[in-house]
Design an enzyme around this catalytic site. Structure first.
Site, mmCIF file in Angstrom:
data_model
loop_
_atom_site.group_PDB
_atom_site.id
_atom_site.type_symbol
_atom_site.label_atom_id
_atom_site.label_comp_id
_atom_site.label_asym_id
_atom_site.label_seq_id
_atom_site.Cartn_x
_atom_site.Cartn_y
_atom_site.Cartn_z
ATOM 1 N N HIS A 37 0.917 -1.323 0.169
ATOM 2 C CA HIS A 37 0.207 -0.061 0.021
ATOM 3 C C HIS A 37 0.872 1.303 0.052
ATOM 4 C CE1 HIS A 37 -2.572 -3.274 2.029
ATOM 5 N NE2 HIS A 37 -3.399 -2.673 1.181
ATOM 6 N N GLN A 61 -17.487 -7.299 -0.921
ATOM 7 C CA GLN A 61 -16.867 -8.024 -1.704
ATOM 8 C C GLN A 61 -16.380 -9.221 -0.886
ATOM 9 O OE1 GLN A 61 -13.966 -4.798 -2.133
ATOM 10 N NE2 GLN A 61 -12.481 -6.255 -2.008
ATOM 11 N N GLY A 150 -2.733 -1.721 -7.369
ATOM 12 C CA GLY A 150 -1.682 -2.609 -7.460
ATOM 13 C C GLY A 150 -1.969 -3.784 -8.276
ATOM 14 N N LYS A 152 -0.946 -6.438 -8.185
ATOM 15 C CA LYS A 152 -0.911 -7.781 -7.186
ATOM 16 C C LYS A 152 -2.390 -8.119 -7.403
ATOM 17 C CE LYS A 152 -0.853 -10.128 -3.306
ATOM 18 N NZ LYS A 152 -2.348 -10.375 -2.950
ATOM 19 N N ASP A 153 -3.179 -7.390 -7.657
ATOM 20 C CA ASP A 153 -4.771 -7.988 -7.935
ATOM 21 C C ASP A 153 -5.060 -7.609 -9.184
ATOM 22 O OD1 ASP A 153 -5.827 -8.524 -5.199
ATOM 23 O OD2 ASP A 153 -4.824 -6.627 -4.936
ATOM 24 N N GLN A 156 -8.629 -7.472 -10.560
ATOM 25 C CA GLN A 156 -9.196 -6.416 -10.111
ATOM 26 C C GLN A 156 -8.993 -4.986 -10.869
ATOM 27 O OE1 GLN A 156 -9.977 -5.449 -5.546
ATOM 28 N NE2 GLN A 156 -8.057 -4.243 -6.264
HETATM 29 P P1 AMP Z 1 -6.557 -4.012 -0.169
HETATM 30 O O1 AMP Z 1 -6.339 -3.209 0.861
HETATM 31 O O2 AMP Z 1 -5.947 -5.186 -0.280
HETATM 32 O O3 AMP Z 1 -7.948 -3.828 -1.037
HETATM 33 O O4 AMP Z 1 -5.403 -3.445 -1.422
HETATM 34 C C1 AMP Z 1 -5.451 -2.121 -1.664
HETATM 35 C C2 AMP Z 1 -4.734 -1.699 -3.076
HETATM 36 O O5 AMP Z 1 -3.246 -2.098 -2.656
HETATM 37 C C3 AMP Z 1 -5.183 -2.464 -4.299
HETATM 38 O O6 AMP Z 1 -5.015 -1.626 -5.331
HETATM 39 C C4 AMP Z 1 -4.007 -3.659 -4.084
HETATM 40 O O7 AMP Z 1 -4.055 -4.135 -5.405
HETATM 41 C C5 AMP Z 1 -2.885 -2.940 -3.600
HETATM 42 N N1 AMP Z 1 -1.816 -4.120 -2.938
HETATM 43 C C6 AMP Z 1 -2.200 -5.007 -2.108
HETATM 44 N N2 AMP Z 1 -0.881 -5.727 -1.947
HETATM 45 C C7 AMP Z 1 0.062 -5.171 -2.901
HETATM 46 C C8 AMP Z 1 1.237 -5.650 -3.171
HETATM 47 N N3 AMP Z 1 1.907 -6.436 -2.594
HETATM 48 N N4 AMP Z 1 2.130 -4.705 -3.938
HETATM 49 C C9 AMP Z 1 1.498 -3.665 -4.715
HETATM 50 N N5 AMP Z 1 0.097 -3.222 -4.534
HETATM 51 C C10 AMP Z 1 -0.470 -4.064 -3.657
#
Ligand code: AMP
Length: 283
Positions: A37, A61, A150, A152-153, A156
């Site tokens: 994040h 979700q 990210g 990562k998803d 998404q």
């Molecule tokens: P979340 O809080 O899991 O919903 O993630 C919020 C944002 O952070 C989303 O856009 C995710 O893709 C991004 N994110 C989560 N983990 C990572 C990571 N390891 N590297 C880069 N972005 C990330």
């Protein structure tokens, strides 16, 4: 750093910034923040004038109640990290402001169709409609902005690009690279719920991607390589696929070129996902 929870105050903060000619950078999160994040906050800081981050665990979700209840929540640490990264405004909306009918279903839904039914969507019915609905509402409140997500998803990110295109949100979507631990494990808020042995097994995901990226082979061989590594390392496989990075449609053995490998599986009952670039050569 400004801390807001009221939707109207958040809407006017963003619109006041735009009125001053500033570009608003927006980073939606579910909290339990980590270095992944933080990388989005830093990218937003670099590519916009004022950074707004949201912290909201979106129940729509989650398809399982226990998963929602177990989701880590660290509000104080989250604020400290946001401050450290130079975020200008953190918004933490209440559940009743976001979904007034909750726990009854909210009648209005953003439905993303086929793209949301594969991979993460196949194992979690309604997941991407829940993501799309919350992100659409966050975009509506924040207004025109540059928004950071990210890779990562990966699915998404594709879903967000689709809703921006289909519903004409005045939002520029920026995809940011995956942040990993030194041993290769992709950072995730869910990693803290793994046992020590589980964390070791979880490395199977990044190992599978590295193994597939090492050799340019037909898509079916890449899939088989990933399955083998995941199973050998003790990951209960949900899927291991090679797809077109834009459409996310599975690649055939006749295709060649750069593609994206997507893997997901369970370790200690925790669902983990990862992805990375691969190159395929048609047979
Ligand atoms: P979340 O809080 O899991 O919903 O993630 C919020 C944002 O952070 C989303 O856009 C995710 O893709 C991004 N994110 C989560 N983990 C990572 C990571 N390891 N590297 C880069 N972005 C990330």
């Amino acid at each position: 750093m400004l801390e807001l929870s009221d939707i109207e105050e958040w809407r006017s903060f963003a619109s006041d910034q735009r009125a001053k000619g500033l570009v608003v950078g927006f980073v939606p999160t579910m909290g339990a923040l980590h270095a992944g994040h933080a990388s989005l906050f830093r990218a937003a800081k670099e590519h916009s004038d004022v950074v707004v981050a949201s912290l909201f665990v979106n129940p729509r979700q989650f398809d399982r109640r226990d998963d929602l209840e177990k989701y880590p929540r660290t509000p104080e640490r989250d604020l400290a990290l946001a401050l450290e990264c130079g975020v200008d405004c953190v918004v933490s909306p209440s559940l009743t402001d976001m979904w007034p009918d909750y726990p009854a279903p909210t009648p209005t839904t953003v439905s993303v169709g086929e793209l949301g039914e594969r991979f993460e969507g196949a194992g979690r019915p309604g997941h991407f409609d829940g993501v799309a609905s919350v992100v659409a509402k966050l975009f509506t409140i924040t207004g025109p902005c540059r928004s950071f997500f990210g890779e990562k998803d990966f699915q998404q990110l594709a879903v967000i690009r689709q809703i921006v295109r289909d519903l004409a949100f005045a939002v520029e979507v920026v995809g940011c690279p995956i942040v990993r631990d030194d041993d290769g494990l992709a950072l995730s808020s869910r990693n803290v719920t793994l046992s020590l042995a589980g964390r070791r097994r979880a490395l199977g995901l990044s190992h599978a991607l590295t193994a597939a990226a090492k050799v340019a082979r037909p898509a079916s061989i890449q899939r088989a390589v990933m399955h083998e590594v995941l199973e050998n390392e003790g990951v209960e496989v949900a899927y291991a696929e090679v797809v077109d990075p834009l459409t996310l449609l599975p690649s055939s053995d006749a295709e060649s070129g750069p593609r994206r490998a997507l893997v997901a599986g369970f370790v200690d009952g925790v669902r983990l996902l990862d992805n990375g670039p691969v190159s395929i050569v048609g047979s």
